[in-house]
Scaffold this motif. Structure first.
Motif, PDB file in Angstrom:
ATOM      1  N   MET A  77      56.740  -2.709  73.017  1.00  0.00           N
ATOM      2  CA  MET A  77      56.690  -3.549  71.818  1.00  0.00           C
ATOM      3  C   MET A  77      57.162  -4.957  72.175  1.00  0.00           C
ATOM      4  O   MET A  77      57.393  -5.277  73.341  1.00  0.00           O
ATOM      5  CB  MET A  77      57.574  -2.946  70.730  1.00  0.00           C
ATOM      6  CG  MET A  77      57.177  -1.540  70.305  1.00  0.00           C
ATOM      7  SD  MET A  77      55.622  -1.506  69.405  1.00  0.00           S
ATOM      8  CE  MET A  77      56.107  -2.309  67.888  1.00  0.00           C
ATOM      9  N   ASP A  78      57.343  -5.805  71.151  1.00  0.00           N
ATOM     10  CA  ASP A  78      57.805  -7.161  71.428  1.00  0.00           C
ATOM     11  C   ASP A  78      59.199  -7.170  72.037  1.00  0.00           C
ATOM     12  O   ASP A  78      59.536  -8.056  72.826  1.00  0.00           O
ATOM     13  CB  ASP A  78      57.744  -8.047  70.171  1.00  0.00           C
ATOM     14  CG  ASP A  78      58.339  -7.385  68.947  1.00  0.00           C
ATOM     15  OD1 ASP A  78      57.779  -6.368  68.497  1.00  0.00           O
ATOM     16  OD2 ASP A  78      59.355  -7.875  68.429  1.00  0.00           O
ATOM     17  N   THR A  79      60.050  -6.177  71.721  1.00  0.00           N
ATOM     18  CA  THR A  79      61.375  -6.109  72.348  1.00  0.00           C
ATOM     19  C   THR A  79      61.268  -5.923  73.855  1.00  0.00           C
ATOM     20  O   THR A  79      62.134  -6.371  74.609  1.00  0.00           O
ATOM     21  CB  THR A  79      62.209  -4.974  71.722  1.00  0.00           C
ATOM     22  OG1 THR A  79      62.298  -5.194  70.310  1.00  0.00           O
ATOM     23  CG2 THR A  79      63.614  -4.928  72.299  1.00  0.00           C
ATOM     24  N   ALA A  80      60.205  -5.265  74.304  1.00  0.00           N
ATOM     25  CA  ALA A  80      59.951  -5.092  75.739  1.00  0.00           C
ATOM     26  C   ALA A  80      59.238  -6.298  76.347  1.00  0.00           C
ATOM     27  O   ALA A  80      58.740  -6.229  77.469  1.00  0.00           O
ATOM     28  CB  ALA A  80      59.130  -3.826  75.979  1.00  0.00           C
ATOM     29  N   GLN A  81      59.208  -7.403  75.576  1.00  0.00           N
ATOM     30  CA  GLN A  81      58.650  -8.682  76.041  1.00  0.00           C
ATOM     31  C   GLN A  81      57.140  -8.676  76.179  1.00  0.00           C
ATOM     32  O   GLN A  81      56.582  -9.363  77.025  1.00  0.00           O
ATOM     33  CB  GLN A  81      59.319  -9.139  77.346  1.00  0.00           C
ATOM     34  CG  GLN A  81      60.796  -9.490  77.199  1.00  0.00           C
ATOM     35  CD  GLN A  81      61.401  -9.944  78.510  1.00  0.00           C
ATOM     36  OE1 GLN A  81      62.235  -9.272  79.074  1.00  0.00           O
ATOM     37  NE2 GLN A  81      60.950 -11.090  79.006  1.00  0.00           N
TER      38      GLN A  81
END
Length: 382
Positions: A77-81
């Motif tokens: 996801m976006d947390t995983a860049q």
């Protein structure tokens, strides 16, 4: 207790960390995913624009940590860049490896399928759908629940709501299992402005509700990250029965997950990455009907979350990895894409103070030592 000199704050005395009992089972009253970060290989060429070099052992160990607390993992996801350093080849490998780990651990896993293998620019709707399908296949083969991520390519190409309904309708119909939709506000990614075909949020909400109502039996839920609690509650109440609202609101998650007399949100949150033990304990308290403990556990995390996700919000990943380093989940503060430079020293100092106050630094001595080492290089006091 350990003390440390902090620029702009003088002498800071570290707090006692929270001592929380382990949680081996998922919460019963809510579905809860922590969106997880990736750990870079500190000796890899993780410069801006370079292919991501990932420390797979440490990245996967962090996912096992989240599962051990009873939380699900929302990966890729976006947390995983995604879109900020983690390219599609590395993402594909992350999904495959996390899928194998989830099967071994019996952990809940959802993974993002998007279109970030496409070059920047405008593409046909058919090309965008095919890119989604390629990634959807990888997610399904990994055994994960698909999250249809908001697409920059679709935001550039779509000419209105009908284009979104066409692409998403095709994807939902072809998925082997119910999907989670993904509405990421432009504060998280400016390239997603006007998603669902309109810059007016009421109009965009009407479009996404039309999509969900048409395909309700094929949609597990929708993750909403607009940082607007009132709008989220209104959308939640309008959803068809059986479709979940997964809050991605890192400013108001305690009240949204707690719910009201008319319902509650489930959770798919980036902030659950650094506060995972507290989140797991709070959800156990909710299961037990102990709302006072639920509120008491989450309350000190809110100032931390609001600083972590302060504007420019899309740089919150820097703070997430910084906190993982302080907490001992990794041995360095290096990120794919060189994203460790995304926040200033004063921002990180305040993040350190708030994390300490929230009790999420399990070893205060280690956290203080690492903060001293960072300051010695980045902001020597003389």
């Amino acid at each position: 207790m350990t003390e440390i000199d902090l620029p702009g704050h003088g002498r800071h005395r570290m707090s006692e960390p929270l001592r929380l009992p382990p949680a081996a089972t998922p919460p019963a009253s809510r579905v809860a995913y922590a969106a997880a970060h990736v750990v870079a290989d500190p000796l890899g060429h993780n410069a801006p624009g370079a292919p991501a070099a990932v420390d797979w052992d440490t990245t996967l160990a962090f996912r096992r940590h989240l599962w051990s607390l009873g939380l699900g993992v929302a990966d890729a996801m976006d947390t995983a860049q995604r879109g900020m350093g983690l390219d599609w080849p590395a993402t594909r490998e992350l999904i495959r490896r996390s899928g194998a780990e989830a099967r071994a651990a019996g952990g809940l896993l959802a993974c993002g399928a998007g279109t970030d293998q496409l070059d920047p620019g405008t593409h046909t709707l058919a090309t965008i759908t095919a890119a989604y399908q390629e990634q959807l296949t990888v997610v399904e083969e990994a055994g994960a629940r698909p999250i249809l991520m908001a697409s920059r390519a679709l935001a550039r190409t779509a000419r209105g709501a009908d284009d979104y309904l066409r692409v998403y309708g095709d994807l939902i119909g072809s998925s082997a299992r119910p999907v989670i939709l993904h509405w990421l506000g432009e504060m998280f990614d400016p390239a997603l402005a006007g998603y669902w075909g309109s810059g007016d949020l009421d109009t965009a909400t009407a479009t996404v509700l039309a999509l969900i109502r048409e395909h309700a039996d094929r949609i597990d839920g929708i993750k909403v990250s607009l940082l607007d609690a009132e709008r989220e509650v209104a959308l939640r109440r309008a959803l068809p029965a059986g479709v979940r609202l997964y809050t991605g609101d890192d400013f108001h998650y305690p009240e949204l997950v707690r719910g009201d007399g008319l319902g509650h949100s489930d959770a798919l949150l980036g902030v659950f990455d650094p506060i995972a033990p507290v989140a797991a304990a709070a959800l156990r308290a909710l299961d037990e009907g102990d709302l006072d403990r639920y509120d008491a556990l989450f309350a000190p995390t809110l100032p931390l979350a609001r600083h972590l996700f302060a504007a420019p919000t899309f740089h919150y990943k820097t703070g997430v990895v910084f906190l993982a380093w302080l907490a001992g989940h990794q041995e360095h503060f290096t990120m794919v894409g060189g994203a460790q430079s995304g926040r200033s020293v004063p921002h990180l100092v305040e993040l350190f103070r708030l994390a300490d106050a929230a009790g999420v630094l399990p070893d205060p001595d280690r956290a203080a030592d690492r903060m001293r080492r960072l300051l010695a290089v980045a902001a020597p006091l003389g």
